[in-house]
Design an enzyme around this catalytic site. Structure first.
Site, mmCIF file in Angstrom:
data_model
loop_
_atom_site.group_PDB
_atom_site.id
_atom_site.type_symbol
_atom_site.label_atom_id
_atom_site.label_comp_id
_atom_site.label_asym_id
_atom_site.label_seq_id
_atom_site.Cartn_x
_atom_site.Cartn_y
_atom_site.Cartn_z
ATOM 1 N N ASN A 35 0.796 -1.227 0.000
ATOM 2 C CA ASN A 35 0.000 0.000 0.000
ATOM 3 C C ASN A 35 0.830 1.279 0.000
ATOM 4 O O ASN A 35 0.362 2.323 -0.459
ATOM 5 C CB ASN A 35 -0.912 -0.046 1.233
ATOM 6 C CG ASN A 35 -1.488 1.315 1.580
ATOM 7 O OD1 ASN A 35 -2.400 1.795 0.910
ATOM 8 N ND2 ASN A 35 -0.934 1.959 2.599
ATOM 9 N N TYR B 103 3.871 10.026 -10.526
ATOM 10 C CA TYR B 103 2.866 9.254 -9.779
ATOM 11 C C TYR B 103 2.033 8.400 -10.755
ATOM 12 O O TYR B 103 1.855 7.192 -10.550
ATOM 13 C CB TYR B 103 1.981 10.241 -9.025
ATOM 14 C CG TYR B 103 0.953 9.642 -8.101
ATOM 15 C CD1 TYR B 103 1.297 9.201 -6.830
ATOM 16 C CD2 TYR B 103 -0.389 9.561 -8.487
ATOM 17 C CE1 TYR B 103 0.342 8.676 -5.972
ATOM 18 C CE2 TYR B 103 -1.357 9.051 -7.638
ATOM 19 C CZ TYR B 103 -0.993 8.608 -6.375
ATOM 20 O OH TYR B 103 -1.940 8.097 -5.526
HETATM 21 C C1 BGC Z 1 -4.415 10.625 -5.108
HETATM 22 C C2 BGC Z 1 -5.282 11.716 -4.557
HETATM 23 C C3 BGC Z 1 -6.260 12.204 -5.623
HETATM 24 C C4 BGC Z 1 -7.003 11.041 -6.227
HETATM 25 C C5 BGC Z 1 -7.925 11.479 -7.347
HETATM 26 C C6 BGC Z 1 -5.269 9.550 -5.702
HETATM 27 O O1 BGC Z 1 -4.454 8.548 -6.240
HETATM 28 O O2 BGC Z 1 -3.615 10.091 -4.069
HETATM 29 O O3 BGC Z 1 -4.455 12.773 -4.118
HETATM 30 O O4 BGC Z 1 -7.198 13.117 -5.063
HETATM 31 O O5 BGC Z 1 -6.077 10.105 -6.728
HETATM 32 O O6 BGC Z 1 -7.316 12.366 -8.220
#
Ligand code: BGC
Length: 285
Positions: free
Chosen positions: A109, A182
């Protein structure tokens, strides 16, 4: 209600279930000192599992999670490890075996965000996010699969030899400007998960992913405390018009870790209030 008045639906969710579908199982949850990992580890405790609570920086948070699990009658231990470091991950799985004697469920996680437009992104920001969010998944998966293979199936505990769950994100399919590191890691998790699921399904090892949308966690605290961002930006992206709670994710993870989902292999469950339904098309297109 006048047509100008904004309708704000209540943020209601159903009460917690009480089924102990994980009774007797031993689980390891990374990044469980806060946020989604905390919710999942506690959910596992409620469902009857014993849990290793991994943390990196927040020992106090990990202790709180462990205490909450023990309040539900489960055993819990905490273990500090950076999931991107091979030796630390190996030591953590060794501790799991030394403490609980086996591993039935592994939830990989841990995740971080270090955001920047790509042309301003440092190599450190790129590398660290890939290291924690993707390489960390590989390292934990490798140790978990080795243990699952070695221990095989014990029908008194579960019909599977082991369950591995990757915590991904809606950004495994939704592009996210300013967050390319990310999104690249989360997109990578998708095919890591599917390739591995294909590789080990014949051993009755189940590999799946959970992809949450916007959930009330410390990672999202800034968005949630700014009413302007929350109402006009975030809720616009959530068709069901409520922010997710970590229990929403925990409950689905308990199900995915239990024999209730025994035939589920290589799937991603989106828990996002409809965020992946192209909400921009509502009233448009
Ligand atoms: C992120 C959040 C974000 C969400 C939708 C998640 O993976 O950690 O910060 O709000 O995605 O965008």
């Amino acid at each position: 209600m006048s047509s100008e008045k904004k309708y704000t639906p209540p943020n209601e969710m159903p009460p917690a279930p009480i089924h102990r579908v994980l009774a007797g199982q031993k689980a390891l949850v990374t990044g469980a000192s806060k946020g989604l990992g905390e919710g999942i580890a506690i959910g596992f405790g409620q469902a009857g599992a014993d849990v290793l609570v991994n943390y990196h920086g927040d020992e106090e948070g990990a202790r709180r999670t462990a205490a909450a699990i023990e309040a539900h009658g489960g055993k819990a231990v905490i273990f500090k490890a950076d999931v991107s470091q091979e030796d630390e991950v190996k030591a953590m799985f060794q501790y799991m075996i030394d403490t609980f004697g086996r591993l039935d469920i592994c939830v990989s996680n841990s995740g971080i965000q270090l955001n920047a437009p790509l042309d301003e992104m440092t190599l450190y920001q790129w590398q660290r996010v890939i290291d924690v969010n993707l390489t960390g998944m590989f390292l934990c998966a490798r140790e978990a699969i080795r243990l699952f293979k070695k221990q095989g199936i014990d029908r008194r505990i579960s019909y599977a030899a082991g369950k591995l769950i990757f915590m991904s994100s809606v950004h495994d399919i939704i592009p996210w400007e300013g967050h390319a590191n990310y999104a690249a890691a989360k997109g990578g998790i998708m095919l890591l998960m599917k390739s591995l699921a294909q590789e080990v399904a014949h051993l009755r090892i189940r590999v799946n992913a959970i992809s949450p949308g916007a959930i009330r966690t410390p990672m999202n605290v800034e968005k949630l405390t700014s009413p302007e961002i929350f109402d006009s930006v975030l809720l616009r992206l959530i068709p069901c018009k409520r922010i997710g709670e970590s229990e929403d994710v925990a409950r689905a993870t308990v199900w995915l870790a239990s024999d209730e989902s025994d035939y589920v292999h290589g799937t991603t469950i989106y828990i996002d209030g409809g965020m992946t339904l192209y909400p921009g098309f509502i009233g448009a297109g």
